[in-house]
Enzyme design. Structure first.
Site, short mmCIF file in Angstrom:
data_model
loop_
_atom_site.label_atom_id
_atom_site.label_comp_id
_atom_site.label_asym_id
_atom_site.label_seq_id
_atom_site.Cartn_x
_atom_site.Cartn_y
_atom_site.Cartn_z
CG ASP A 161 -2.05 0.97 1.15
OD1 ASP A 161 -2.35 1.43 0.03
OD2 ASP A 161 -2.65 1.27 2.19
CG HIS A 163 0.76 2.43 -9.58
ND1 HIS A 163 0.35 2.01 -8.32
CD2 HIS A 163 -0.25 3.22 -10.05
CE1 HIS A 163 -0.83 2.53 -8.05
NE2 HIS A 163 -1.21 3.27 -9.08
CG LEU A 176 9.54 -17.34 -2.77
CD1 LEU A 176 9.15 -17.35 -1.30
CD2 LEU A 176 10.09 -15.97 -3.18
#
Length: 247
Positions: free
Chosen positions: A18, A35, A129
């Site tokens: 956020d 962004h 991962l």
């Protein structure tokens, strides 16, 4: 594996990324720049998780509510996702990262769904991962879809109503086969889940950080992990840590 001085490494970390827009506004930049900078933070978070030995990293990339944002911003976010997959998929594959995508897929149009499916298929057999991308994701919608699937099986006579359990619901969620998050991090100072992993977060630890997502680097990630390691996780039981001696 580069393990810093952290007492306990969580198996699964989920992050609500956020603050991209506010990061840009603070600098007098267009929100699109926030962004773009946020994508760099994503890459850093993935590298850090892999280095430290975290097994699952879930990133809230695009919520089902994000479609209500201005069309230009939505288009930019989708463009960044396209570039991330097209440019970085090969590197993630080389690094043995497996990609899973959670979220509602049926209503996705254009090339987005094929790209997401390609990322999953290309990395399906990787054993490092697991990077879980929450795209067009909303937890209430996920739970509703799981209940709908179970209901259909009950109607077909495949499941007895009395056999429905929390484990069965788990198995019908988008996250089936993925352990619940041990730690959920949210950046930008906001302290809410925003419809993210509501079912799975039942016993997660939460770390809310004031920093905007584009500034979330390795040092801040490790700081959050150290906060997590200091917590006493009881899962409804008694503390496993020795009680302090009062003299």
């Amino acid at each position: 594996m580069l393990t810093p001085d952290i007492a306990i490494i969580p198996e699964h970390v989920a992050i609500i990324m956020d603050g991209n827009g506010r990061w840009a506004n603070k600098r007098g930049l267009a929100r699109t720049m926030g962004h773009s900078k946020g994508v760099e933070a994503v890459k850093e978070a993935v590298r850090t998780a892999g280095d430290i030995g975290i097994k699952y990293l879930t990133l809230f990339a695009f919520s089902s509510e994000n479609w209500s944002r201005p069309e230009a911003e939505v288009s930019d976010l989708l463009g960044l996702l396209r570039r991330f997959i097209r440019r970085d998929l090969a590197e993630l594959h080389r690094e043995n990262v497996r990609i899973r995508v959670i979220g509602e897929r049926e209503k996705l149009r254009g090339d987005i769904l094929p790209l997401l499916l390609e990322a999953e298929e290309t990395t399906r057999n990787n054993t490092g991962l697991t990077l879980v991308i929450a795209f067009n994701y909303g937890s209430r919608d996920e739970i509703a879809r799981a209940v709908s699937r179970i209901t259909q099986k009950v109607k077909a006579g495949l499941i007895e109503p009395g056999a429905i359990s929390s484990e069965m619901i788990d198995a019908h969620l988008d996250t089936a086969g993925i352990p619940d998050p041990d730690l959920i991090i949210r950046t930008s100072g906001e302290e809410r889940l925003s419809n993210f992993l509501l079912w799975q977060a039942a016993y997660a630890e939460f770390v809310f950080m004031p920093d905007y997502w584009p500034d979330f680097d390795r040092a801040l990630f490790i700081e959050a992990l150290k906060i997590y390691a200091s917590r006493d996780r009881r899962f409804g039981g008694l503390s496993a840590r020795p009680a302090a001696v009062v003299g």
